[in-house]
Write a protein that holds these residues in place. Structure first.
Motif, short mmCIF file in Angstrom:
data_model
loop_
_atom_site.label_atom_id
_atom_site.label_comp_id
_atom_site.label_asym_id
_atom_site.label_seq_id
_atom_site.Cartn_x
_atom_site.Cartn_y
_atom_site.Cartn_z
N LEU A 145 54.80 31.74 31.76
CA LEU A 145 54.81 31.91 30.30
C LEU A 145 53.69 32.83 29.82
N LEU A 146 52.57 32.84 30.53
CA LEU A 146 51.43 33.65 30.10
C LEU A 146 51.75 35.13 30.09
N VAL A 147 52.68 35.56 30.95
CA VAL A 147 53.07 36.97 30.99
C VAL A 147 53.64 37.41 29.64
N VAL A 181 46.03 46.47 41.00
CA VAL A 181 45.64 47.24 42.18
C VAL A 181 45.50 46.34 43.40
N MET A 182 44.89 45.15 43.23
CA MET A 182 44.68 44.21 44.35
C MET A 182 45.12 42.82 43.93
N VAL A 183 45.94 42.19 44.75
CA VAL A 183 46.48 40.88 44.40
C VAL A 183 45.38 39.82 44.37
N ARG A 184 44.29 40.01 45.12
CA ARG A 184 43.22 39.03 45.13
C ARG A 184 42.53 38.94 43.76
N LEU A 185 42.62 40.01 42.96
CA LEU A 185 41.96 40.02 41.66
C LEU A 185 42.78 39.33 40.59
N MET A 186 43.88 38.68 40.99
CA MET A 186 44.58 37.79 40.07
C MET A 186 43.64 36.66 39.62
N LEU A 187 42.66 36.33 40.45
CA LEU A 187 41.69 35.31 40.07
C LEU A 187 40.84 35.77 38.89
N VAL A 188 40.59 37.07 38.80
CA VAL A 188 39.84 37.61 37.66
C VAL A 188 40.72 37.65 36.42
N LEU A 189 41.99 37.91 36.61
CA LEU A 189 42.91 38.01 35.48
C LEU A 189 43.25 36.67 34.87
N ALA A 190 43.31 35.61 35.68
CA ALA A 190 43.80 34.31 35.22
C ALA A 190 43.05 33.77 33.99
N PRO A 191 41.72 33.79 33.94
CA PRO A 191 41.04 33.23 32.75
C PRO A 191 41.40 33.94 31.45
N ILE A 192 41.40 35.27 31.47
CA ILE A 192 41.68 35.99 30.23
C ILE A 192 43.16 35.88 29.85
N CYS A 194 44.86 33.14 30.19
CA CYS A 194 44.91 31.84 29.50
C CYS A 194 44.35 31.96 28.09
N ILE A 195 43.25 32.70 27.95
CA ILE A 195 42.63 32.85 26.63
C ILE A 195 43.55 33.61 25.68
N MET A 196 44.06 34.75 26.14
CA MET A 196 44.93 35.56 25.29
C MET A 196 46.23 34.83 24.94
N SER A 197 46.82 34.17 25.91
CA SER A 197 48.05 33.42 25.64
C SER A 197 47.78 32.27 24.69
N GLY A 198 46.62 31.63 24.85
CA GLY A 198 46.25 30.56 23.93
C GLY A 198 46.12 31.06 22.50
N ILE A 199 45.52 32.26 22.34
CA ILE A 199 45.40 32.86 21.01
C ILE A 199 46.80 33.14 20.44
#
Length: 484
Positions: A145-147, A181-192, A194-199
């Protein structure tokens, strides 16, 4: 801080205090980790953050001087200080870089700026699965849903540009790029996300919730005044929208629970699959093999395997390995790749050079396990041929005459004679894996292997796990002098 300054949102106290405290405390705490050490102040990747920290101090100092000096005196001092300061900073950075006090950018950092850099220049980085670009399927699988709600939150942030909103917008845009660019950086994307979707969800619900008719008694005069500003079935539309969002949030909870239990809760060394009858089948070959190594080999035995299994072998088998998941030593990993890609005689020379006692390979042709070493073999070839010692290893030699990567009778002689091929398919030509298929049928590649009848000259089979996923070979000792 830089964008806020350029856009005119820079506050004398807010951003200066926030960024200075965050950078100082965060850097000091990160340096307490032994593995990190002084990297935050010695590597090029961190110089931008340090530069912004310095810029905040300069702006604070400039604001202080501007408030306490005449405009003419301030302009003279400002030009002189800026000229001297920028010159000194540039010289300091250049001298520190020249003498190695500031480490250059790493290959991983270059890969973030140019996704094709690693593939073209450093294959060891490109071979790591976490460094592959993120697919759209992965985005939806992890975020669901966050997408869809992320752009909504981004839109509302752009409508009201404040310091906080500018920060989350920048965080969002940069995180989206780097996660792609790198799938491992999904961990960096996840918090924001959640924040943006919450807004987005909060603002949408706030908009529609106030339009739902609460059912309370409203005087007729007030009701008539409101009708002019209302559109038809306003309450009904609001109710539908709130209901849809509630359903989406409910499905999001179920999706997250399922993903967590099925994809992110199983240990990578214990594999599970579903049989034809739906029952769960457990493959415990990794632990079986590591226990065999631990209790049946000398404590000082040295194990050669691909780097993927290095940490597991060290922790569970308690044996010395040549390469592990810390993939910084490209030359050493390349040497192992050369041994795997070469014929037995050449591989034996490399193994003796590295003082190898046992060789471990992962094979999925029997069980259908697709993450085996045959599927990773092309990366071993590329990495093995990336150094001067492996110049004789050419990727094209391992393809069939039609340019395909195959293991059947059409595979090239280099493929058939490589150490990796022989270790994986030794005695496999005698085994029937599927009903109606010939012996030696590889269930992962869906091919009948082309080289069935061969023997090993420099290795002897020491252990094969229950489902043939892990195969271990002992390196034979050199013959006594004079033996033919």
């Amino acid at each position: 801080a830089v964008v806020s300054t350029q856009s005119g949102h820079y506050g004398r106290d807010r951003i200066y205090v926030a960024y200075s405290i965050t950078y100082s405390v965060g850097t000091i705490l990160s340096m307490q980790i032994p593995f990190v050490g002084f990297a935050p102040v010695e590597t090029s990747e961190h110089m931008a953050a340090l530069g912004v920290f310095g810029l905040c101090q300069i702006l604070a100092f400039v604001n202080y001087l501007q408030a306490n000096m005449s405009p003419a005196s301030f302009n003279v001092l400002f030009r002189g200080v800026m000229t001297i300061g920028l010159t000194a900073a540039g010289l300091s950075f250049g001298i520190a870089s020249f003498f190695g006090k500031i480490a250059p950018w790493t290959g991983r950092f270059y890969s973030l700026l140019d996704p094709s850099y690693a593939k073209n220049n450093i294959p060891i980085i490109a071979s790591v699965s976490e460094h592959q670009p993120t697919t759209w399927a992965s985005f939806y699988f992890d975020l669901q849903l966050l997408v869809f709600m992320f752009p909504v939150g981004l839109y509302y942030c752009f409508r009201e540009l404040s310091d906080a909103n500018i920060f989350v917008i920048l965080y969002s845009v940069t995180s989206i790029y780097f996660a792609g660019v790198m799938v491992r950086l999904m961990l960096v994307l996840a918090p924001i996300m959640c924040i943006m979707s919450g807004i987005g969800i909060s603002t949408t619900l706030s908009t529609y919730m106030k339009n739902i008719d609460s059912g309370e008694h409203v005087p007729a005069t007030v009701k008539n005044k409101k009708k002019a500003a209302d559109y038809p079935i306003k309450s009904e539309i609001a109710t539908v929208m709130v209901t849809i969002i509630a359903i989406f949030l409910t499905t999001f909870v179920f999706h997250c629970t399922w993903v967590t239990s099925e994809a992110y809760s199983s240990p990578s060394i214990v594999l599970a699959a579903r049989g034809h009858d739906g029952n769960r089948i457990i493959f415990d070959d990794f632990r079986e093999a590591y226990n065999w190594l631990k209790f049946n080999t000398p404590e000082d035995a040295k194990i050669m395997s691909w780097w993927d299994y290095g940490y597991q072998l060290t922790a569970m088998a308690n044996r010395t390995i040549l390469v592990d998941n810390n993939t910084w030593n490209n030359t050493h990993i390349s040497r192992v790749g050369q041994a795997m890609a070469s014929p037995e005689e050449h591989s034996y020379t490399i193994m003796k050079e590295l003082d190898v006692d046992y060789v471990l390979v992962i094979f999925g042709g029997m069980s259908g396990y697709s993450s085996d070493d045959i599927n990773k073999f092309l990366w071993m070839i590329r990495i093995g041929g990336s150094t001067p010692e492996g110049a004789h290893i050419k990727e094209g030699d391992y393809y069939s005459s039609s340019g395909e990567y195959k293991v059947d009778k059409d595979a090239s002689d280099a493929m058939h004679n490589s150490l990796m091929y022989k270790m994986c398919y030794y005695r496999f030509g005698e085994v029937m894996t599927e009903q109606g298929k010939p012996t030696g049928w590889d269930r992962v590649r869906n091919q009948e292997i082309g080289n069935k009848d061969f023997e090993l000259d420099v290795l002897e089979e020491a252990f094969t796990s229950e489902h043939w996923i892990v195969r271990i070979y002992k390196v034979k000792d050199l013959d006594n002098r004079g033996n033919k």
